[in-house]
Design a protein around this motif. Structure first.
Motif, mmCIF file in Angstrom:
data_model
loop_
_atom_site.group_PDB
_atom_site.id
_atom_site.type_symbol
_atom_site.label_atom_id
_atom_site.label_comp_id
_atom_site.label_asym_id
_atom_site.label_seq_id
_atom_site.Cartn_x
_atom_site.Cartn_y
_atom_site.Cartn_z
ATOM 1 N N PHE A 1 2.605 4.892 -12.987
ATOM 2 C CA PHE A 1 3.491 4.141 -13.959
ATOM 3 C C PHE A 1 4.203 4.744 -15.203
ATOM 4 O O PHE A 1 5.193 4.456 -15.435
ATOM 5 N N ALA A 2 3.423 5.833 -15.575
ATOM 6 C CA ALA A 2 4.272 6.785 -16.600
ATOM 7 C C ALA A 2 5.496 7.332 -16.165
ATOM 8 O O ALA A 2 6.375 7.438 -17.005
ATOM 9 N N ALA A 3 5.343 7.949 -15.012
ATOM 10 C CA ALA A 3 6.335 8.759 -14.512
ATOM 11 C C ALA A 3 7.567 7.701 -14.317
ATOM 12 O O ALA A 3 8.750 7.919 -14.310
ATOM 13 N N LEU A 4 7.005 6.606 -13.719
ATOM 14 C CA LEU A 4 8.337 5.492 -13.421
ATOM 15 C C LEU A 4 8.799 4.883 -14.675
ATOM 16 O O LEU A 4 10.288 4.597 -14.629
ATOM 17 N N ALA A 5 8.093 4.705 -15.523
ATOM 18 C CA ALA A 5 8.769 4.336 -16.976
ATOM 19 C C ALA A 5 9.377 5.198 -17.528
ATOM 20 O O ALA A 5 10.684 4.969 -18.110
ATOM 21 N N GLU A 6 9.260 6.680 -17.397
ATOM 22 C CA GLU A 6 10.055 7.655 -17.866
ATOM 23 C C GLU A 6 11.495 7.791 -17.150
ATOM 24 O O GLU A 6 12.560 8.009 -17.620
ATOM 25 N N ALA A 7 11.214 7.643 -15.907
ATOM 26 C CA ALA A 7 12.364 7.526 -14.891
ATOM 27 C C ALA A 7 13.417 6.439 -15.398
ATOM 28 O O ALA A 7 14.590 6.404 -15.578
ATOM 29 N N MET A 8 12.833 5.190 -15.859
ATOM 30 C CA MET A 8 13.751 4.134 -16.270
ATOM 31 C C MET A 8 14.443 4.598 -17.540
ATOM 32 O O MET A 8 15.447 4.153 -17.629
ATOM 33 N N ALA A 9 13.509 5.157 -18.537
ATOM 34 C CA ALA A 9 14.123 5.581 -19.616
ATOM 35 C C ALA A 9 15.397 6.274 -19.552
ATOM 36 O O ALA A 9 16.306 6.191 -20.090
ATOM 37 N N GLU B 1 16.129 -2.238 -11.885
ATOM 38 C CA GLU B 1 15.873 -2.793 -10.505
ATOM 39 C C GLU B 1 16.104 -1.652 -9.381
ATOM 40 O O GLU B 1 15.675 -1.240 -8.448
ATOM 41 N N ALA B 2 17.056 -0.661 -9.762
ATOM 42 C CA ALA B 2 17.604 0.493 -8.971
ATOM 43 C C ALA B 2 16.595 1.507 -8.941
ATOM 44 O O ALA B 2 16.385 2.244 -7.897
ATOM 45 N N THR B 3 15.848 1.680 -10.213
ATOM 46 C CA THR B 3 14.846 2.580 -10.278
ATOM 47 C C THR B 3 13.502 2.238 -9.821
ATOM 48 O O THR B 3 12.824 3.309 -9.290
ATOM 49 N N ASP B 4 13.098 1.005 -9.940
ATOM 50 C CA ASP B 4 12.102 0.300 -9.391
ATOM 51 C C ASP B 4 12.171 -0.825 -8.252
ATOM 52 O O ASP B 4 11.993 -1.960 -8.708
ATOM 53 N N PRO B 5 12.789 -0.587 -7.315
ATOM 54 C CA PRO B 5 13.235 -1.588 -6.181
ATOM 55 C C PRO B 5 12.073 -2.320 -5.799
ATOM 56 O O PRO B 5 12.176 -3.283 -5.422
ATOM 57 N N ASP B 6 10.706 -1.705 -5.800
ATOM 58 C CA ASP B 6 9.626 -2.288 -5.384
ATOM 59 C C ASP B 6 9.111 -3.197 -6.522
ATOM 60 O O ASP B 6 7.895 -3.816 -5.924
ATOM 61 N N GLN B 7 9.606 -3.062 -7.573
ATOM 62 C CA GLN B 7 9.009 -4.161 -8.545
ATOM 63 C C GLN B 7 7.360 -3.758 -8.871
ATOM 64 O O GLN B 7 6.708 -4.554 -9.060
#
Length: 192
Positions: free
Chosen positions: A130-138, A181-187
């Protein structure tokens, strides 16, 4: 609007509240019951909403009331926010309260007479990705929207995007949503 009688005399369910006086009149019979939990959000509740997320300040009357409640035997004060627990404690500065930050992911209790900076924070267990995904969104939002009004607040394992002062708030919201949505398409990440 007529008021309905709640099923549980210790409940506010079924009551139509229009003023603080209405709420106090309904709550008064319950105030002597113990234990009692007083829980509150910060932004827009204990402080005015601010265009600048860092400009929010607790209302003096709210601070005074919470301090009184925090020393009342059998009363428990809990403050919850999307802010980090450390940021929340630094803005509220009430000893004897529990601080739930990052929508409950962070938890800390500040003892009476302790400084907010000493708050010890426990994190709820979350999957490490989750931390890596949040950083990618940022990073993706910062790259696509390098606007002075866009504030990207990293609160790993989460991230918040502040765009209240955008010239076109609905368009900014749509652009942020599309990037998320593009960064986390699987929500995998929860959206607020």
């Amino acid at each position: 609007m007529p008021r309905r009688t709640p099923r549980d005399p210790g409940s506010l369910a079924g009551h139509a509240l229009s003023t603080a006086a209405d709420a106090l009149a309904i709550a008064t019979p319950m105030l002597d019951r113990r234990p009692v939990l007083v829980a509150s959000d910060f932004d827009g509740t204990l402080s005015h909403l601010s265009m600048d997320p860092w400009g929010a300040r607790i209302l003096p009357l709210a601070r005074r009331a919470l301090r009184d409640l925090a020393v009342t035997p059998g009363a428990h004060v809990a403050l919850i926010s999307g802010r980090t627990a450390a940021d929340l404690a630094g803005r509220v500065r009430i000893g004897g309260a529990t601080y739930l930050g990052n929508h409950g992911v962070e938890r800390g209790h500040l003892p009476r007479r302790a400084r907010a900076e000493t708050l010890r924070i426990e994190l709820a267990p979350l999957p490490p990705h989750f931390a890596a995904l949040a950083e990618a969104m940022a990073v993706n939002v910062e790259t696509a929207m390098p606007e002075p009004w866009m504030v990207v607040e990293r609160k790993l394992p989460a991230v918040t995007f502040h765009y209240r002062s955008a010239p076109d708030v609905p368009a900014a919201a749509a652009q942020v949503a599309a990037i998320v949505e593009a960064t986390d398409p699987d929500q995998q990440m929860v959206r607020f």
